[in-house]
Design a protein around this motif. Structure first.
Motif, PDB file in Angstrom:
ATOM      1  N   ALA A  20     -12.033 -44.231  37.001  1.00  0.00           N
ATOM      2  CA  ALA A  20     -11.670 -42.812  37.015  1.00  0.00           C
ATOM      3  C   ALA A  20     -12.200 -42.055  35.809  1.00  0.00           C
ATOM      4  CB  ALA A  20     -10.154 -42.665  37.108  1.00  0.00           C
ATOM      5  N   ASP A  21     -12.228 -42.725  34.663  1.00  0.00           N
ATOM      6  CA  ASP A  21     -12.667 -42.047  33.447  1.00  0.00           C
ATOM      7  C   ASP A  21     -13.140 -43.078  32.418  1.00  0.00           C
ATOM      8  OD1 ASP A  21     -10.332 -43.126  32.236  1.00  0.00           O
ATOM      9  OD2 ASP A  21      -9.198 -41.333  32.704  1.00  0.00           O
ATOM     10  N   VAL A  22     -13.523 -42.593  31.258  1.00  0.00           N
ATOM     11  CA  VAL A  22     -14.079 -43.446  30.203  1.00  0.00           C
ATOM     12  C   VAL A  22     -13.116 -44.566  29.817  1.00  0.00           C
ATOM     13  CG1 VAL A  22     -14.798 -43.435  27.780  1.00  0.00           C
ATOM     14  CG2 VAL A  22     -15.599 -41.644  29.326  1.00  0.00           C
ATOM     15  N   ASP A  23     -11.814 -44.325  29.873  1.00  0.00           N
ATOM     16  CA  ASP A  23     -10.854 -45.356  29.492  1.00  0.00           C
ATOM     17  C   ASP A  23     -10.951 -46.605  30.366  1.00  0.00           C
ATOM     18  OD1 ASP A  23      -9.881 -43.814  27.422  1.00  0.00           O
ATOM     19  OD2 ASP A  23      -8.277 -42.933  28.642  1.00  0.00           O
ATOM     20  N   GLY A  24     -11.491 -46.470  31.570  1.00  0.00           N
ATOM     21  CA  GLY A  24     -11.630 -47.608  32.471  1.00  0.00           C
ATOM     22  C   GLY A  24     -12.910 -48.398  32.297  1.00  0.00           C
ATOM     23  N   LEU A  25     -13.791 -47.946  31.416  1.00  0.00           N
ATOM     24  CA  LEU A  25     -15.052 -48.639  31.182  1.00  0.00           C
ATOM     25  C   LEU A  25     -14.845 -49.877  30.312  1.00  0.00           C
ATOM     26  CD1 LEU A  25     -17.347 -45.573  30.400  1.00  0.00           C
ATOM     27  CD2 LEU A  25     -17.465 -47.040  32.429  1.00  0.00           C
ATOM     28  N   PRO A  26     -15.760 -50.845  30.394  1.00  0.00           N
ATOM     29  CA  PRO A  26     -15.703 -52.006  29.501  1.00  0.00           C
ATOM     30  C   PRO A  26     -15.750 -51.568  28.031  1.00  0.00           C
ATOM     31  CG  PRO A  26     -17.241 -52.421  31.288  1.00  0.00           C
ATOM     32  CD  PRO A  26     -16.849 -50.965  31.383  1.00  0.00           C
ATOM     33  N   ASP A  27     -15.157 -52.371  27.178  1.00  0.00           N
ATOM     34  CA  ASP A  27     -15.068 -52.051  25.751  1.00  0.00           C
ATOM     35  C   ASP A  27     -16.416 -51.700  25.124  1.00  0.00           C
ATOM     36  OD1 ASP A  27     -12.351 -52.524  25.841  1.00  0.00           O
ATOM     37  OD2 ASP A  27     -12.473 -54.521  24.940  1.00  0.00           O
ATOM     38  N   ARG A  28     -17.460 -52.459  25.444  1.00  0.00           N
ATOM     39  CA  ARG A  28     -18.758 -52.227  24.806  1.00  0.00           C
ATOM     40  C   ARG A  28     -19.307 -50.841  25.143  1.00  0.00           C
ATOM     41  NH1 ARG A  28     -19.642 -55.610  29.048  1.00  0.00           N
ATOM     42  NH2 ARG A  28     -21.370 -55.127  30.473  1.00  0.00           N
ATOM     43  N   TYR A  29     -19.034 -50.345  26.341  1.00  0.00           N
ATOM     44  CA  TYR A  29     -19.502 -49.011  26.720  1.00  0.00           C
ATOM     45  C   TYR A  29     -18.632 -47.925  26.081  1.00  0.00           C
ATOM     46  CZ  TYR A  29     -22.096 -51.630  30.247  1.00  0.00           C
ATOM     47  OH  TYR A  29     -22.922 -52.516  30.890  1.00  0.00           O
ATOM     48  N   ARG A  30     -17.344 -48.155  26.028  1.00  0.00           N
ATOM     49  CA  ARG A  30     -16.459 -47.190  25.357  1.00  0.00           C
ATOM     50  C   ARG A  30     -16.833 -47.064  23.890  1.00  0.00           C
ATOM     51  NH1 ARG A  30     -12.231 -49.971  27.679  1.00  0.00           N
ATOM     52  NH2 ARG A  30     -11.344 -50.346  25.634  1.00  0.00           N
ATOM     53  N   ALA A  31     -17.225 -48.165  23.263  1.00  0.00           N
ATOM     54  CA  ALA A  31     -17.622 -48.132  21.849  1.00  0.00           C
ATOM     55  C   ALA A  31     -18.852 -47.253  21.656  1.00  0.00           C
ATOM     56  CB  ALA A  31     -17.884 -49.547  21.337  1.00  0.00           C
ATOM     57  N   GLU A  32     -19.836 -47.334  22.552  1.00  0.00           N
ATOM     58  CA  GLU A  32     -21.013 -46.475  22.462  1.00  0.00           C
ATOM     59  C   GLU A  32     -20.631 -45.002  22.575  1.00  0.00           C
ATOM     60  OE1 GLU A  32     -24.232 -49.368  24.717  1.00  0.00           O
ATOM     61  OE2 GLU A  32     -23.968 -47.305  25.396  1.00  0.00           O
ATOM     62  N   ILE A  33     -19.751 -44.709  23.506  1.00  0.00           N
ATOM     63  CA  ILE A  33     -19.360 -43.324  23.771  1.00  0.00           C
ATOM     64  C   ILE A  33     -18.546 -42.754  22.614  1.00  0.00           C
ATOM     65  CG2 ILE A  33     -17.947 -41.850  25.285  1.00  0.00           C
ATOM     66  CD1 ILE A  33     -18.758 -43.942  27.555  1.00  0.00           C
ATOM     67  N   SER A  34     -17.612 -43.534  22.116  1.00  0.00           N
ATOM     68  CA  SER A  34     -16.723 -43.015  21.073  1.00  0.00           C
ATOM     69  C   SER A  34     -17.387 -42.955  19.703  1.00  0.00           C
ATOM     70  CB  SER A  34     -15.438 -43.842  20.996  1.00  0.00           C
ATOM     71  OG  SER A  34     -15.725 -45.154  20.547  1.00  0.00           O
ATOM     72  N   ASP A  35     -18.357 -43.828  19.456  1.00  0.00           N
ATOM     73  CA  ASP A  35     -18.998 -43.845  18.141  1.00  0.00           C
ATOM     74  C   ASP A  35     -20.466 -44.253  18.254  1.00  0.00           C
ATOM     75  OD1 ASP A  35     -19.558 -43.839  15.440  1.00  0.00           O
ATOM     76  OD2 ASP A  35     -18.252 -45.545  14.961  1.00  0.00           O
ATOM     77  N   PRO A  36     -21.298 -43.368  18.805  1.00  0.00           N
ATOM     78  CA  PRO A  36     -22.716 -43.723  18.946  1.00  0.00           C
ATOM     79  C   PRO A  36     -23.398 -43.992  17.607  1.00  0.00           C
ATOM     80  CG  PRO A  36     -22.349 -41.415  19.549  1.00  0.00           C
ATOM     81  CD  PRO A  36     -21.012 -42.041  19.325  1.00  0.00           C
ATOM     82  N   ARG A  37     -22.904 -43.389  16.538  1.00  0.00           N
ATOM     83  CA  ARG A  37     -23.491 -43.607  15.215  1.00  0.00           C
ATOM     84  C   ARG A  37     -23.443 -45.087  14.843  1.00  0.00           C
ATOM     85  NH1 ARG A  37     -21.729 -39.826  10.402  1.00  0.00           N
ATOM     86  NH2 ARG A  37     -21.699 -38.591  12.270  1.00  0.00           N
TER      87      ARG A  37
END
Length: 166
Positions: free
Chosen positions: A43-60
């Motif tokens: 449904a949203d970013v919270d449902g993505l695997p951890d590694r993808y959420r990490a890219e989204i939340s902190d691309p730096r």
């Protein structure tokens, strides 16, 4: 640095990547669409695997050693691509994505052109990438730019691995 097609290198290793640059939104769209195409829609970013959420939340942090390219129309970020730091004489292209509302304008080609030029300047002998087999438009684009299918280095089913010399 910006070329005529509106591709901006917004982050090189050791330089800041702004939270306001729009990359997080593009990465979220990319990962959400990919999961849906794999039949694993969330449904949203919270449902993505951890590694993808990490890219989204902190691309730096996720792309700390890599070059991040953004495609801009005016001040709007409409595409992205990541070129990994050279490893074993080659780099990898990851996360090529253009906003669907802006497709068909040569943005992906522009991003890839800048990525290949950067790879050549960094001294690598080749570039590789992987793409899901159902993304036939992307595969056709890669083939037009000289990429060829190669033996897979990734065990995920339905993933096509490609490479080209620079």
């Amino acid at each position: 640095m910006t070329d005529q097609r509106g591709v901006a290198i917004v982050r090189r290793p050791g330089r800041a990547l702004s939270a306001e640059d729009g990359l997080s939104g593009l990465l979220a769209a990319y990962h959400l669409r990919t999961e849906a195409e794999k039949g694993e829609a969330v449904a949203d970013v919270d449902g993505l695997p951890d590694r993808y959420r990490a890219e989204i939340s902190d691309p730096r942090t996720a792309f700390v050693d890599d070059v991040v390219l953004l495609s801009l129309i005016g001040d709007t970020v409409v595409g992205c691509l990541v070129v990994t730091a050279p490893d074993g004489g080659r780099s990898e292209i990851k996360r090529l994505w253009t906003d669907p509302a802006f497709r068909g304008r040569g943005l992906a080609s522009g991003l890839l052109g800048v990525a290949l030029a950067h790879a050549a300047e960094s001294g690598v002998s080749g570039v590789r990438l992987s793409v899901w087999k159902w993304r036939t438009g992307a595969i056709a684009l890669y083939e037009r730019l000289g990429f060829t299918v190669t033996e897979s280095w990734d065990e995920r089913d339905q993933l096509v691995c490609m490479q080209r010399a620079v």
